[in-house]
Motif scaffolding. Structure first.
Motif, PDB file in Angstrom:
ATOM      1  N   PRO A 200     -11.180  43.784  -5.726  1.00  0.00           N
ATOM      2  CA  PRO A 200     -11.411  44.934  -6.660  1.00  0.00           C
ATOM      3  C   PRO A 200     -12.507  45.428  -6.937  1.00  0.00           C
ATOM      4  O   PRO A 200     -13.867  45.001  -7.037  1.00  0.00           O
ATOM      5  CB  PRO A 200      -9.868  44.436  -7.541  1.00  0.00           C
ATOM      6  CG  PRO A 200     -10.813  43.196  -7.867  1.00  0.00           C
ATOM      7  CD  PRO A 200     -10.674  42.497  -6.885  1.00  0.00           C
ATOM      8  N   HIS A 201     -12.321  46.996  -7.444  1.00  0.00           N
ATOM      9  CA  HIS A 201     -13.649  47.498  -7.795  1.00  0.00           C
ATOM     10  C   HIS A 201     -14.481  46.992  -8.693  1.00  0.00           C
ATOM     11  O   HIS A 201     -15.003  47.211  -9.229  1.00  0.00           O
ATOM     12  CB  HIS A 201     -13.198  49.470  -7.544  1.00  0.00           C
ATOM     13  CG  HIS A 201     -12.799  49.855  -6.567  1.00  0.00           C
ATOM     14  ND1 HIS A 201     -11.539  50.890  -6.544  1.00  0.00           N
ATOM     15  CD2 HIS A 201     -12.656  49.696  -5.653  1.00  0.00           C
ATOM     16  CE1 HIS A 201     -11.454  51.379  -5.728  1.00  0.00           C
ATOM     17  NE2 HIS A 201     -11.870  49.933  -4.616  1.00  0.00           N
ATOM     18  N   SER A 202     -13.338  46.715  -9.957  1.00  0.00           N
ATOM     19  CA  SER A 202     -13.443  46.035 -11.093  1.00  0.00           C
ATOM     20  C   SER A 202     -14.164  44.774 -10.868  1.00  0.00           C
ATOM     21  O   SER A 202     -15.845  44.794 -12.302  1.00  0.00           O
ATOM     22  CB  SER A 202     -12.529  45.216 -11.467  1.00  0.00           C
ATOM     23  OG  SER A 202     -11.664  44.488 -11.117  1.00  0.00           O
ATOM     24  N   VAL A 203     -14.795  44.326  -9.748  1.00  0.00           N
ATOM     25  CA  VAL A 203     -16.211  42.877  -9.665  1.00  0.00           C
ATOM     26  C   VAL A 203     -17.569  43.679  -9.752  1.00  0.00           C
ATOM     27  O   VAL A 203     -18.004  43.275  -9.701  1.00  0.00           O
ATOM     28  CB  VAL A 203     -15.684  42.342  -8.554  1.00  0.00           C
ATOM     29  CG1 VAL A 203     -14.213  41.452  -8.568  1.00  0.00           C
ATOM     30  CG2 VAL A 203     -15.683  42.779  -7.484  1.00  0.00           C
ATOM     31  N   TYR A 204     -17.676  44.801  -9.205  1.00  0.00           N
ATOM     32  CA  TYR A 204     -18.769  45.950  -9.431  1.00  0.00           C
ATOM     33  C   TYR A 204     -19.588  46.476 -10.715  1.00  0.00           C
ATOM     34  O   TYR A 204     -18.804  46.737 -10.893  1.00  0.00           O
ATOM     35  CB  TYR A 204     -18.727  46.396  -7.750  1.00  0.00           C
ATOM     36  CG  TYR A 204     -18.534  45.432  -7.017  1.00  0.00           C
ATOM     37  CD1 TYR A 204     -19.309  45.650  -5.622  1.00  0.00           C
ATOM     38  CD2 TYR A 204     -17.050  45.928  -6.348  1.00  0.00           C
ATOM     39  CE1 TYR A 204     -18.942  44.451  -4.390  1.00  0.00           C
ATOM     40  CE2 TYR A 204     -16.220  45.727  -4.886  1.00  0.00           C
ATOM     41  CZ  TYR A 204     -17.644  44.974  -3.935  1.00  0.00           C
ATOM     42  OH  TYR A 204     -16.688  44.605  -3.227  1.00  0.00           O
TER      43      TYR A 204
END
Length: 244
Positions: A200-204
Motif C-alpha cells: 500500500p502507499h503508506s509503506v513508502y
C-alpha cells in the motif's frame, strides 16, 4: 631415392596448401571486419545522403567515469545539508556501481521515495513493481535492507546507467532500518508482503536529500512530512532485466 623425393614433394605440397588456406581465412576475416565498420549500401535513392559513422561498442575501461562534484555542486549540496533536519545513519551504499560521484564515491538523490525492508530483499520479483512504478512516476527510489539479492543490484545498476530510473540501495541492519523508517515516515515491509505484492502507499517514506556513501549515509527528512506514496501511471519506460 625416388620414394624419398615423393615424400618431400607431398610434404611441401601440404605446407603450401595450408599456407594458402590460412591466407584465405585471413582475407575473409579482414573483409568481415571491414564490412562491420562500413555503412551499408543504401541504393541510388540515398546516394547523396550523409554517410553515418559507425563506432564500435566502447570497452569497459573506455566508458565514462564518475566525476567529482564541481565547486557549484558542492556548494549546493552543503547548503542542502546545512539545515536542522539532517541526519547521519550507519547505512552504506550497497553497490558502488550506483555511485553518481567520485572523490569520494557517493550516490546522491533529491526527493526520493524510501522503502524499508528490514528482513532483506530476496528476489527481483519482490521489488520489481516498486521499481517500475518509480520509473513511471519519474521519482527516485531508495531501498533500505540488510541484504539484497544480486539480481536486484544488477537491475538497479543497469537501469540507472541507462537513465530509466534513479535508485539507491542502502545496506543497513535491522536497527538502522527502523531508524531510517522513523526519519522518513516509511513503514517496514516484511518479506511476506514483498512476496505477495501487498504494498500500500503508506509503506513508502520520503526524504528531501539522500547522500549514500561507502561508510555512512546522510539524509534530510523533516518531521511530520506527508508521504505521497507511489501511484501507478501509464506510460514511461519499464526497467529492463539484465538478460534482455
Amino acid at each position: 631415392m625416388d620414394g624419398t623425393l615423393g615424400v618431400v614433394i607431398i610434404v611441401v605440397g601440404g605446407i603450401i596448401a595450408l599456407a594458402i588456406a590460412a591466407f584465405a581465412d585471413w582475407r575473409s576475416k579482414q573483409r568481415i571486419e571491414a564490412a562491420m565498420t562500413q555503412a551499408p549500401d543504401r541504393g541510388p535513392a540515398m546516394a547523396d545522403a550523409p554517410v553515418p559513422e559507425y563506432v564500435p561498442e566502447p570497452a569497459p575501461d573506455d566508458r565514462p567515469r564518475r566525476h567529482p562534484l564541481t565547486e557549484d555542486e558542492q556548494a549546493t549540496l552543503a547548503e542542502d545539508l546545512a539545515g536542522d533536519h539532517t541526519h547521519t545513519v550507519s547505512a552504506v551504499l550497497a553497490d558502488d556501481r550506483l555511485a553518481t560521484t567520485s572523490e569520494p564515491q557517493r550516490a546522491i538523490l533529491r526527493g526520493p521515495l524510501v522503502m524499508v525492508c528490514p528482513e532483506g530483499i530476496g528476489s527481483l520479483r519482490e521489488v520489481l513493481d516498486t521499481l517500475e512504478r518509480a520509473s513511471q512516476q519519474k521519482s527516485g527510489i531508495v531501498l533500505v535492507a540488510p541484504s539484497f539479492d544480486p539480481e536486484v543490484l544488477d537491475v538497479m545498476s543497469i537501469n540507472v546507467e541507462r537513465g530509466i530510473i534513479e535508485a539507491i540501495p542502502l545496506h543497513a541492519d535491522a536497527e538502522v532500518c527502523q531508524q531510517v523508517a522513523g526519519l522518513t515516515g516509511a513503514t517496514g515491509v516484511p518479506r511476506a508482503d514483498l512476496q505477495s505484492g501487498y504494498l500500500p502507499h503508506s509503506v513508502y517514506g520520503r526524504a528531501l536529500v539522500v547522500v549514500a556513501g561507502l561508510d555512512e549515509t546522510v539524509l534530510v527528512a523533516p518531521p511530520a512530512q506527508a508521504t505521497p506514496g507511489l501511484v501507478g501511471a501509464p506510460g514511461g519506460p519499464t526497467p529492463v532485466h539484465p538478460r534482455t
